[in-house]
Design an enzyme around this catalytic site. Structure first.
Site, PDB file in Angstrom:
ATOM      1  N   HIS A   1      -6.648  -1.938  15.163  1.00 25.38           N
ATOM      2  CA  HIS A   1      -6.850  -1.191  13.914  1.00 25.38           C
ATOM      3  C   HIS A   1      -6.638  -2.092  12.695  1.00 25.38           C
ATOM      4  O   HIS A   1      -7.498  -2.168  11.810  1.00 25.38           O
ATOM      5  CB  HIS A   1      -5.887   0.001  13.892  1.00 25.38           C
ATOM      6  CG  HIS A   1      -5.996   0.855  12.676  1.00 25.38           C
ATOM      7  ND1 HIS A   1      -6.740   2.011  12.654  1.00 25.38           N
ATOM      8  CD2 HIS A   1      -5.468   0.717  11.426  1.00 25.38           C
ATOM      9  CE1 HIS A   1      -6.666   2.549  11.442  1.00 25.38           C
ATOM     10  NE2 HIS A   1      -5.897   1.782  10.685  1.00 25.38           N
ATOM     11  N   GLU A   2      -5.514  -2.767  12.650  1.00 26.08           N
ATOM     12  CA  GLU A   2      -5.228  -3.593  11.462  1.00 26.08           C
ATOM     13  C   GLU A   2      -6.223  -4.746  11.360  1.00 26.08           C
ATOM     14  O   GLU A   2      -6.674  -5.095  10.275  1.00 26.08           O
ATOM     15  CB  GLU A   2      -3.791  -4.130  11.487  1.00 26.08           C
ATOM     16  CG  GLU A   2      -2.701  -3.072  11.639  1.00 26.08           C
ATOM     17  CD  GLU A   2      -2.818  -1.885  10.699  1.00 26.08           C
ATOM     18  OE1 GLU A   2      -3.318  -2.060   9.571  1.00 26.08           O
ATOM     19  OE2 GLU A   2      -2.438  -0.766  11.101  1.00 26.08           O
TER      20      GLU A   2
ATOM     21  N   GLU B   1       0.851  -1.191   0.000  1.00 23.35           N
ATOM     22  CA  GLU B   1       0.000   0.000   0.000  1.00 23.35           C
ATOM     23  C   GLU B   1       0.888   1.243   0.000  1.00 23.35           C
ATOM     24  O   GLU B   1       1.826   1.304   0.786  1.00 23.35           O
ATOM     25  CB  GLU B   1      -0.908   0.037   1.231  1.00 23.35           C
ATOM     26  CG  GLU B   1      -1.908   1.172   1.125  1.00 23.35           C
ATOM     27  CD  GLU B   1      -2.895   1.221   2.291  1.00 23.35           C
ATOM     28  OE1 GLU B   1      -2.810   0.393   3.210  1.00 23.35           O
ATOM     29  OE2 GLU B   1      -3.726   2.131   2.272  1.00 23.35           O
TER      30      GLU B   1
ATOM     31  N   HIS C   1      -9.482  -3.590   9.931  1.00 19.51           N
ATOM     32  CA  HIS C   1      -9.425  -3.385   8.482  1.00 19.51           C
ATOM     33  C   HIS C   1      -9.900  -4.621   7.725  1.00 19.51           C
ATOM     34  O   HIS C   1     -10.286  -4.518   6.559  1.00 19.51           O
ATOM     35  CB  HIS C   1      -7.981  -3.104   8.043  1.00 19.51           C
ATOM     36  CG  HIS C   1      -7.620  -1.646   7.991  1.00 19.51           C
ATOM     37  ND1 HIS C   1      -8.421  -0.689   7.424  1.00 19.51           N
ATOM     38  CD2 HIS C   1      -6.502  -0.979   8.407  1.00 19.51           C
ATOM     39  CE1 HIS C   1      -7.827   0.495   7.494  1.00 19.51           C
ATOM     40  NE2 HIS C   1      -6.665   0.350   8.095  1.00 19.51           N
TER      41      HIS C   1
ATOM     42  N   ALA D   1       1.998  -0.240  10.700  1.00 15.52           N
ATOM     43  CA  ALA D   1       1.602  -1.612  10.415  1.00 15.52           C
ATOM     44  C   ALA D   1       0.818  -1.627   9.107  1.00 15.52           C
ATOM     45  O   ALA D   1       0.502  -0.569   8.564  1.00 15.52           O
ATOM     46  CB  ALA D   1       0.735  -2.158  11.537  1.00 15.52           C
ATOM     47  N   MET D   2       0.518  -2.842   8.637  1.00 20.34           N
ATOM     48  CA  MET D   2      -0.179  -2.965   7.359  1.00 20.34           C
ATOM     49  C   MET D   2      -1.131  -4.153   7.387  1.00 20.34           C
ATOM     50  O   MET D   2      -0.755  -5.254   7.780  1.00 20.34           O
ATOM     51  CB  MET D   2       0.868  -3.115   6.242  1.00 20.34           C
ATOM     52  CG  MET D   2       0.284  -3.284   4.865  1.00 20.34           C
ATOM     53  SD  MET D   2      -0.690  -1.833   4.372  1.00 20.34           S
ATOM     54  CE  MET D   2      -1.971  -2.619   3.405  1.00 20.34           C
ATOM     55  N   GLU D   3      -2.355  -3.878   6.931  1.00 21.76           N
ATOM     56  CA  GLU D   3      -3.451  -4.836   7.091  1.00 21.76           C
ATOM     57  C   GLU D   3      -3.558  -5.886   5.989  1.00 21.76           C
ATOM     58  O   GLU D   3      -4.668  -6.364   5.708  1.00 21.76           O
ATOM     59  CB  GLU D   3      -4.763  -4.056   7.176  1.00 21.76           C
ATOM     60  CG  GLU D   3      -5.219  -3.375   5.855  1.00 21.76           C
ATOM     61  CD  GLU D   3      -4.805  -1.910   5.723  1.00 21.76           C
ATOM     62  OE1 GLU D   3      -3.830  -1.507   6.369  1.00 21.76           O
ATOM     63  OE2 GLU D   3      -5.466  -1.177   4.967  1.00 21.76           O
ATOM     64  N   ASN D   4      -2.460  -6.314   5.366  1.00 20.79           N
ATOM     65  CA  ASN D   4      -2.527  -7.329   4.309  1.00 20.79           C
ATOM     66  C   ASN D   4      -3.470  -8.466   4.714  1.00 20.79           C
ATOM     67  O   ASN D   4      -3.435  -8.920   5.851  1.00 20.79           O
ATOM     68  CB  ASN D   4      -1.142  -7.925   4.068  1.00 20.79           C
ATOM     69  CG  ASN D   4      -0.070  -6.859   4.000  1.00 20.79           C
ATOM     70  OD1 ASN D   4      -0.118  -5.998   3.153  1.00 20.79           O
ATOM     71  ND2 ASN D   4       0.860  -6.893   4.949  1.00 20.79           N
TER      72      ASN D   4
ATOM     73  N   GLU E   1      -9.721   4.320   6.274  1.00 24.94           N
ATOM     74  CA  GLU E   1      -8.875   4.747   7.396  1.00 24.94           C
ATOM     75  C   GLU E   1      -9.666   5.510   8.464  1.00 24.94           C
ATOM     76  O   GLU E   1      -9.516   5.250   9.659  1.00 24.94           O
ATOM     77  CB  GLU E   1      -7.690   5.570   6.899  1.00 24.94           C
ATOM     78  CG  GLU E   1      -6.699   4.784   6.032  1.00 24.94           C
ATOM     79  CD  GLU E   1      -6.156   3.530   6.700  1.00 24.94           C
ATOM     80  OE1 GLU E   1      -6.332   3.359   7.924  1.00 24.94           O
ATOM     81  OE2 GLU E   1      -5.562   2.687   5.989  1.00 24.94           O
TER      82      GLU E   1
END
Ligand code: B3K
Ligand code: ZN
Length: 923
Positions: free
Chosen positions: A301-302, A125, A305, A266-269, A324
């Site tokens: 949060h992640e 992202e 998502h 962080a990242m919600e993959n 977001e």
């Protein structure tokens, strides 16, 4: 010459893609310097689009082969795009095979496939997938992914991707493979790969609906003892989303992996969240209470998502706040629901508002101001902002205020019913909320409400109250305005929910009875609070049967992201501080009193600052809060924390950073001195919190005890007392947890005591092998109050320290962002040397990591409001960066906007009523 486009992308230019990609089959041969990626896709033309060539995005890829249906084909390059024109006619699916290589070791941007500590990670992202393979890299192209990873087994024993592991085995030459299939279609930005030497904490759970799931938290060997809190937070997240929103975990396996080299938090993959270690690892000896809280909220949060972002995603990047803003709102609600007591809930709300005001308000008033749904960007990475996130969350919260908690749930249900599996817009979300609540005011208000998405700037609500004793009426005049922002000189009225109460002398809320006529605006709330929805430029509310003069308590709970301008007397604010039933406004009254003191001192023409800026009544009120038998320590700590340098600066048209800091210092010295005995009482009262628990009650106690210790050290250093610095040093040495240890070290540093040096040396010896704790060592020295003007030399020395590295974002930020963003007086020096340092670092960092560099570039957002000589020096530094011809798009966009601030028109903050405005706002 940097690669990449140089054109602006505009929201209104959106067109659906010319091709759809249905399946993607990727095979990776992982190698640090030359990773091979074989990409086999099934595509078909989008029948809704006129015949167009297929344009695939790429970035820093080496292309080896392109086959269509197994045959060679002609293609050309348009910049970084791969363009194929001779494709099969018609709308039948066809196969496209692309073979490329990339170099993860050289990937210092940390976008696409990169290395961290010898392991492979990805970040896609917003536009990182194109750095892995050629693709239509936009979120409305959703495909089914199958991924085969092949790598050396000894070096990369763990091979992960999204979804389910469907096959694994050995290969020749000490290599092995793993094959993953994601059961859910997804946009490319949610793709992820991880490969390396990792270990996992695992937990099997059965969800409320009976589903069985495997939860895993992967970290480097040696870090497993720091994963318990993350796992518990994940379990709480799964249960909460099911209970509060009826949203279950839709995967058999949910993985979190931590890396210490990561641009974002962080990242919600899908199914494979990748985290900055900062938001996973936590143990009492190295993580503070704030860290424990942050882990919980970012894990939440992640995870959230997974529905708001992944199951329903964004049509284009202008809709970023769709996922977001909504997901920040959800993580805020999660943390509040976990907080359990009303006081702890209020503390969470206050903390969120402090963050909004310290980051988003200045953004909305500066050169980077943009609507929650921006209209254009050069580099989308620059729009992961507190406007899109935090203001976006406030917009979602206002929906909930307008339709109630149950109505909001109905709206969410309808949103998922309509849009599951789709890529949609903020309008789709708004419409679902309105359609699910046909009897509320929302359907009628929606076109105007949506101005929150299109107009930038922080609105101001002005309030004037008048009590008529003879008529027993209280009249409240409300009006709204919004200052001009770049590209938006004139605004139209917003929909502003004003939650309010009338506070009697004894602190009780008076019953609210509005004169006939204004009742239609009321949302019945029997508690003595009501929500008046302000939609006009001005409105007058007349309350009847008001037996004594009340103090209006306005914007309770911070009911809208606005600034309140109410001409309170100090007595009125003191009443609210002592007695308002709304905890948020109780805290807010204290802040306003403190702010008023600071602004008065700053506006005085005398050069010398008042010796006692705070008056006796205010000091007495703070003492009462500090010693109050019923208030929670966490709440007390918030009330006793007066507005910081940045918040004060934000209120001023022209700011003199050194003077602001001097006023803030004078206030803190007065508080330390005149409440000395009270601080000692508080320290003794609150310092013991037993075995470490990161719960709100004990963390509140630690916070207040830490403040008390810091105040006592300030007093001690003023009076040459050696006892309290000695106690602080002892506590630093003996502390059973990082919060107490860091508070004690901070207290010593903050008063400039010589023991601070000894403590720093000891800290370094203790924690040199713990990267996250070492980051704190760097940042604490930089964030320290600049009493001696010595911060810049310290910063320069730290950047030469063997443990410093510009390549690791956390470490770079621990020094550079802490200095340029976090230390107003240290950075804004009369000689301008802070700005020179800033320019050099932005230029240097941009060559390595444009995203981190452009965040640093934003430290100059407020330059146009600086007093001289700061302003001139700041401009020279910005112009020096702007003169570089090889800047990344990321930094170029920020610098260009920053320079344009000079040309901002003089403020004229009137709201213009315009009956056609809805159409304009939504076109
Ligand atoms: N969606 C990511 C942010 C990615 C940042 C890209 N520059 C984390 C989050 O907001 O949950
Ligand atoms: Zn997010």
């Amino acid at each position: 010459m940097r690669e990449g486009h140089t054109t602006v992308t505009r929201r209104l230019d959106y067109a659906p893609p010319a091709f759809w990609i249905d399946t993607v089959d990727l095979t990776f041969d992982l190698d640090p310097t030359k990773t091979r990626v074989l990409n086999k896709m099934t595509l078909r033309r989008n029948p809704d689009q006129a015949a167009q060539p297929l344009k695939l995005d790429g970035d820093e890829l080496n292309l080896a082969r392109v086959l269509v249906n197994g045959q060679g084909t002609s293609f050309r390059m348009e910049g970084e795009q791969l363009v194929l024109e001779s494709l099969p006619e018609g709308h039948e699916p066809f196969e496209l095979e692309i073979f490329t290589t990339c170099n993860p070791e050289k990937n210092t941007k940390l976008m696409g496939l990169f290395l961290s500590g010898g392991a492979f990670f990805t970040q896609c992202e917003a536009e990182g997938f194109r750095r892995i393979t050629y693709f239509i890299d936009r979120p409305d192209v959703m495909a089914s992914y199958t991924v085969t990873l092949r790598a050396d087994k000894a070096k990369y024993p763990v091979l992960l991707s999204n979804g389910n592991l469907v096959d694994e085995g050995e290969l020749e030459g000490g290599r092995h493979f793993a094959k993953w299939q994601d059961p859910h279609k997804k946009p490319s930005y949610l793709f992820a790969v991880v490969a390396g030497q990792l270990v996992a904490r695992e937990q099997r759970i059965i969800s409320r609906s009976g589903g069985e799931h495997l939860l895993q938290v992967y970290v480097r060997p040696g870090d497993l003892d720091q994963t318990e809190h993350a796992m518990n937070s994940l379990i709480h997240s799964v249960l909460w989303d099911e209970a509060r929103f009826g949203l279950p975990l839709d995967l058999e396996r949910f993985m979190i992996v931590a890396t210490s080299d990561f641009n974002a938090g962080a990242m919600e993959n899908k199914g494979l969240n990748i985290f900055n270690t900062k938001y996973v690892l936590a143990k009492p000896s190295t993580a503070t209470d704030a860290d424990f809280d942050a882990v919980e909220s970012v894990i939440g949060h992640e995870y959230f998502h997974n529905w708001t972002g992944n199951r329903v995603t964004c049509r284009d990047w202008f809709q970023l706040s769709l996922k977001e803003g909504l997901t920040v709102f959800r993580d805020q609600e999660f943390s509040m629901d976990l907080a359990s007591t009303p006081s702890a809930r209020a503390v969470k709300r206050i903390e969120n508002v402090i963050d909004l005001r310290s980051a988003q308000f200045p953004e909305d008033g500066g050169p980077m101001a943009h609507p929650v749904r921006p209209d254009e960007y050069l580099e989308i990475g620059n729009f992961y902002t507190s406007t899109v996130y935090e203001k976006g969350a406030e917009v979602v919260r206002m929906y909930q205020t307008l339709v109630g908690r149950d109505g909001f749930r109905k709206g969410m249900d309808l949103y998922f019913q309509r849009h599951d599996g789709q890529a949609v817009t903020c309008d789709d979300f708004a419409q679902a909320l309105a359609d699910a609540n046909p009897d509320s005011d929302l359907p009628r208000l929606l076109p105007q409400f949506k101005r929150w998405y299109s107009q930038s700037g922080t609105p101001v609500v002005k309030a004037e109250g008048n009590y008529d004793a003879a008529a027993r009426t209280y009249t409240l005049k409300l009006s709204q305005s919004c200052p001009p922002t770049p590209g938006q000189p004139v605004k139209e009225p917003f929909v502003i929910p004003v939650r309010l109460g009338l506070v009697a002398e004894d602190g009780r809320d008076l019953p609210l009875r509005l004169e006939q006529g204004s009742l239609s605006q009321e949302q019945g709330e029997p508690t003595g609070s009501m929500t008046y929805v302000l939609t006009e430029p001005q409105a007058t509310l007349t309350f009847v049967d008001v037996g004594s003069e009340p103090v209006p308590s306005l914007m309770r709970g911070f009911s809208a992201p606005v600034k309140l301008d109410c001409n309170y007397t100090s007595e009125q604010l003191l009443r609210l501080l002592a007695k308002d039933s709304d905890s948020f406004n109780r805290w807010e009254a204290g802040q306003q009193l403190g702010l008023r003191v600071a602004l008065n001192a700053l506006s005085s023409s005398a050069n010398a600052l008042p010796e006692r800026p705070l008056d006796d009544a205010y000091i007495a009120a703070l003492r009462e809060v500090l010693r109050h038998p019923d208030l929670d320590a966490a709440f007390k700590a918030l009330v006793l924390s007066l507005p910081d340098d940045d918040y004060i600066a934000e209120q001023m048209e022209e700011m003199d950073p050194q003077r602001i800091h001097a006023v803030r210092e004078a206030i803190s010295v007065q508080l330390a001195t005149e409440l000395r005995d009270d601080w000692e009482w508080a320290y003794e009262q609150y310092k013991d919190t037993g075995a470490y628990q990161p719960d709100p009650v004990s963390s509140g106690r630690r916070s207040l005890a830490g403040m008390a210790l810091s105040a006592l050290c300030v007093w001690a250093c003023k009076t040459n007392d050696a006892v309290w610095p000695g106690k602080a040093y002892q506590r630093f040495k003996d502390a059973g947890n990082m919060t107490d240890r860091l508070n004690a070290l901070g207290a010593l540093l903050n008063c400039g005591h010589e023991l601070a040096e000894r403590a720093l040396t000891r800290y370094y010896e203790l924690f040199r092998a713990e990267p996250l704790a070492l980051d704190k060592w760097f940042s604490l020295q930089v964030l320290t109050s600049d009493r001696s003007g010595n911060i810049l030399p310290i910063v320069q020395k730290l950047t030469r320290h063997p443990d410093f590295s510009l390549r690791t974002p956390n470490r770079a930020r621990s020094v550079l962002s802490s200095y340029c963003h976090g230390n107003l007086a240290g950075f804004h020096r009369l000689d301008g040397a802070g700005y020179t340092f800033w320019a050099d670092r932005v230029i240097e960092l941009d060559k390595l990591n444009p995203q981190v560099a452009s965040r640093l570039a934003r430290a100059m957002d407020q330059w146009a409001r600086l007093a001289q000589p700061y302003r001139q020096a700041a401009l020279a530094a910005i112009e020096r960066v702007a003169a570089k011809t090889d800047l990344s798009n990321d930094v170029r966009e920020v610098i260009t906007r920053t320079l344009a601030a000079e040309a901002t028109d003089a403020p004229s903050s009137e709201i213009h009523e315009d009956s056609n405005s809805e159409q304009k706002a939504n076109s």
